[in-house]
Design an enzyme around this catalytic site. Structure first.
Site, PDB file in Angstrom:
ATOM      1  N   ARG A 143      -7.326  23.261  37.991  1.00  0.00           N
ATOM      2  CA  ARG A 143      -7.675  23.988  39.199  1.00  0.00           C
ATOM      3  C   ARG A 143      -6.451  24.598  39.856  1.00  0.00           C
ATOM      4  O   ARG A 143      -6.479  25.698  40.352  1.00  0.00           O
ATOM      5  CB  ARG A 143      -8.354  23.031  40.159  1.00  0.00           C
ATOM      6  CG  ARG A 143      -9.294  23.747  41.077  1.00  0.00           C
ATOM      7  CD  ARG A 143     -10.427  22.925  41.478  1.00  0.00           C
ATOM      8  NE  ARG A 143      -9.972  21.611  41.926  1.00  0.00           N
ATOM      9  CZ  ARG A 143     -10.715  20.819  42.648  1.00  0.00           C
ATOM     10  NH1 ARG A 143     -11.909  21.194  43.012  1.00  0.00           N
ATOM     11  NH2 ARG A 143     -10.296  19.637  43.022  1.00  0.00           N
ATOM     12  N   HIS A 168     -21.072   1.378  28.363  1.00  0.00           N
ATOM     13  CA  HIS A 168     -20.347   0.658  27.303  1.00  0.00           C
ATOM     14  C   HIS A 168     -21.070  -0.608  26.826  1.00  0.00           C
ATOM     15  O   HIS A 168     -21.237  -0.825  25.635  1.00  0.00           O
ATOM     16  CB  HIS A 168     -18.944   0.274  27.771  1.00  0.00           C
ATOM     17  CG  HIS A 168     -18.133   1.428  28.280  1.00  0.00           C
ATOM     18  ND1 HIS A 168     -18.213   2.684  27.757  1.00  0.00           N
ATOM     19  CD2 HIS A 168     -17.215   1.513  29.284  1.00  0.00           C
ATOM     20  CE1 HIS A 168     -17.369   3.496  28.400  1.00  0.00           C
ATOM     21  NE2 HIS A 168     -16.762   2.803  29.332  1.00  0.00           N
ATOM     22  N   HIS A 213     -16.653   6.200  25.178  1.00  0.00           N
ATOM     23  CA  HIS A 213     -15.498   5.982  24.299  1.00  0.00           C
ATOM     24  C   HIS A 213     -15.549   4.645  23.568  1.00  0.00           C
ATOM     25  O   HIS A 213     -14.872   4.453  22.568  1.00  0.00           O
ATOM     26  CB  HIS A 213     -14.170   6.193  25.042  1.00  0.00           C
ATOM     27  CG  HIS A 213     -13.752   5.058  25.913  1.00  0.00           C
ATOM     28  ND1 HIS A 213     -14.248   4.863  27.170  1.00  0.00           N
ATOM     29  CD2 HIS A 213     -12.880   4.048  25.708  1.00  0.00           C
ATOM     30  CE1 HIS A 213     -13.681   3.786  27.706  1.00  0.00           C
ATOM     31  NE2 HIS A 213     -12.842   3.269  26.834  1.00  0.00           N
TER      32      HIS A 213
HETATM   33  C1  BG6 Z   1     -14.004   3.289  31.655  1.00  0.00           C
HETATM   34  C2  BG6 Z   1     -14.267   2.735  33.021  1.00  0.00           C
HETATM   35  O1  BG6 Z   1     -15.140   3.946  31.159  1.00  0.00           O
HETATM   36  O2  BG6 Z   1     -13.660   2.236  30.764  1.00  0.00           O
HETATM   37  C3  BG6 Z   1     -13.063   1.976  33.523  1.00  0.00           C
HETATM   38  O3  BG6 Z   1     -14.580   3.794  33.912  1.00  0.00           O
HETATM   39  C4  BG6 Z   1     -12.632   0.934  32.526  1.00  0.00           C
HETATM   40  O4  BG6 Z   1     -13.340   1.368  34.786  1.00  0.00           O
HETATM   41  C5  BG6 Z   1     -12.492   1.530  31.137  1.00  0.00           C
HETATM   42  O5  BG6 Z   1     -11.393   0.382  32.958  1.00  0.00           O
HETATM   43  C6  BG6 Z   1     -12.248   0.454  30.106  1.00  0.00           C
HETATM   44  O6  BG6 Z   1     -11.918   1.045  28.880  1.00  0.00           O
HETATM   45  P1  BG6 Z   1     -10.999   0.295  27.829  1.00  0.00           P
HETATM   46  O7  BG6 Z   1     -11.018   1.184  26.632  1.00  0.00           O
HETATM   47  O8  BG6 Z   1      -9.654   0.148  28.466  1.00  0.00           O
HETATM   48  O9  BG6 Z   1     -11.652  -1.027  27.580  1.00  0.00           O
END
Ligand code: BG6
Length: 487
Positions: A47, A238, A176
């Site tokens: 931005r 997740h 992810h």
């Molecule tokens: C994210 C969350 O999606 O995943 C975060 O928004 C969290 O709050 C993170 O800390 C954890 O990801 P990882 O890969 O570090 O376990």
């Protein structure tokens, strides 16, 4: 080596936290591995007004600081930087989109990826501008970061508007966790071996635990987190995705439709937690000041950006079941929280006890088998079994068969974003959430949120550096179970 077709990847939010921490390092690593092809361009947008040179300087310093010294070299950086363009684009103002359109002109045959690493509030607006400027070419894809909505209605509203611009198979909803190496390994474990599948059901499994414990707090993103809470931030996506992979039926192939159909069935089989049932089967917690690894840390309510007396949960534990033939009656315990004792993401399969023990109890009580799948920090699989202790007496003792992936394969484990970005460029949708999965996950989460809202109780306090509120242990204690905690 598998490379990709020529592409333009347009990264929105390129100066933001996610881009700097994850996306640009992941792209750099794939570039270094020779996977981005000769003709892959990355057009970063942000931005704020800044020159390409200023942006490159920022990326350079960021990569130099984050990557290991053997990964980062001046010559490789220069080659990577040659791929990087920059444009100032404000989601609110169409002006920047003209410049973007000019830089993409003539590239309609190339794979075109719009990665929206920005707040979801801007998703629809950006997509509408892209459409308005004729940028949604036949080969265009859009990548959406979570959270996709705040509840079912908002998730539907966003999805419908974006769905009017991009076809469903051009929408990549990132979770992810699905890109993590060990999550992939979970599929290999379940469907690449004959050993576990016959045991993977209610007859042999006593309970399943999915636990994602973090030591970090909400520092730096309290504003977002305070509106979100652990249930929406971690469980809705997740943890439910992990549950799907653990519980789904074997898909017929790894093709996106086959895997996503099976995951959807799991989400739809989850027993709904409503009203009193939701309150009885969930625990909400919020951290108070404490210490993590010997360092004092402040409580959630003292974090900058958190509302006075905020009712937001930083911890959730819950018990649910799946209403299907394979899993009926087996408790699935889910737990996640910030500022917990350890950083540990694990899936535990607790098997049933032997039906009759032939070993005298004075010689050591038997322990049921337990399969521990460690997602992070040390990825591996451990199978706890009973073996005879050496010596005269027939005494049993637990031993663990231990498979440490880092040791076994001795190679760099790609970060989840490296894999997911390459999958987007290659057009592979298997590791992304389909729209109906997203809705099903929200549909299950919503009555829990409603029950909490109606009850109006504050979350239970827990001291930072512990495993959460005592009620979380009590939730399992009711059924003579306990969380698997190694340290
Ligand atoms: C994210 C969350 O999606 O995943 C975060 O928004 C969290 O709050 C993170 O800390 C954890 O990801 P990882 O890969 O570090 O376990």
């Amino acid at each position: 080596m598998e490379t990709v077709e020529p592409f333009d990847l347009i990264l929105f939010g390129a100066t933001g936290d996610l881009s700097m921490r994850k996306l640009l390092p992941a792209l750099y690593r794939r570039h270094r591995a020779g996977q981005l092809g000769e003709d892959g361009r990355i057009i970063a947008t942000a931005r704020r007004e800044m020159t390409r040179e200023a942006f490159l300087e920022q990326v350079h310093d960021n990569l130099a600081q984050r990557l290991d010294s053997d990964e980062f070299s001046t010559s490789e950086w220069e080659a990577f930087a040659a791929r990087l363009g920059f444009a100032s684009v404000d989601a609110e103002a169409p002006r920047g989109f003209d410049a973007l359109a000019a830089s993409l002109a003539g590239g309609e045959e190339r794979v075109r990826v719009f990665y929206l690493a920005v707040a979801p509030a801007h998703f629809v607006q950006i997509c509408e501008h892209l459409q308005g400027h004729g940028l949604v070419s036949g080969r265009a894809r859009v990548v959406l970061e979570k959270p996709l909505g705040h509840d079912l209605a908002s998730a539907q509203a966003i999805s419908e508007r974006i769905g009017a611009i991009f076809a469903e198979d051009a929408i990549y909803r990132i979770d992810h966790y699905l890109g993590k190496e060990t999550v992939q390994n979970l599929m290999a474990l379940r469907f690449g071996n004959m050993l576990f599948e016959p045991l993977w059901r209610r007859d042999w499994v006593r309970d399943v635990q999915i636990s994602v414990a973090e030591q970090v707090g909400v520092t730096g993103r309290a504003g977002f987190y305070d509106r979100t809470g652990a249930l929406r931030d971690m469980v809705q996506n997740h943890l439910l995705q992990l549950l799907c992979i653990i519980a789904m039926e074997p898909p017929t192939s790894l093709e996106a439709g086959a895997v996503r159909d099976e995951k959807l069935k799991v989400l739809r089989a989850l027993t709904r937690l409503e009203g009193k049932d939701a309150l009885r089967n969930t625990v909400r917690g919020q951290y108070r000041a404490g210490a993590i690894a010997g360092q004092p840390v402040s409580g959630y309510l003292d974090e900058d950006g958190v509302a006075t007396n905020s009712p937001t949960e930083t911890f959730v534990a819950l018990r649910t079941e799946l209403a299907n033939w394979r899993w009926a009656g087996v408790p699935f315990y889910l737990r996640t929280g910030k500022r917990l004792q350890e950083r540990a993401a694990e899936i535990i399969i607790n098997f049933r006890d032997v039906p009759h023990s032939i070993f005298h109890v004075t010689y050591g009580a038997g322990q049921p088998n337990r399969l521990v799948i460690k997602l992070q920090p040390d990825e591996g699989v451990r199978l706890h079994m009973m073996a005879k202790s050496p010596g005269d007496r027939m005494e049993l003792r637990p031993v663990a068969l231990n498979l440490d992936f880092a040791e076994a394969f001795q190679q760099h484990q790609a970060d989840a974003y490296e894999r997911l970005l390459m999958d987007v460029l290659r057009g592979r949708l298997t590791l992304f959430m389909r729209r109906d999965e997203l809705y099903a996950a929200w549909d299950w989460i919503e009555p829990i949120l409603q029950a909490w809202r109606e009850a109006g109780d504050p979350p239970k306090p827990y001291t930072a550096g512990t495993w959460g509120p005592a009620a979380s242990s009590a939730l399992l204690g009711r059924e003579d179970a306990s969380w698997h905690e190694e340290s």
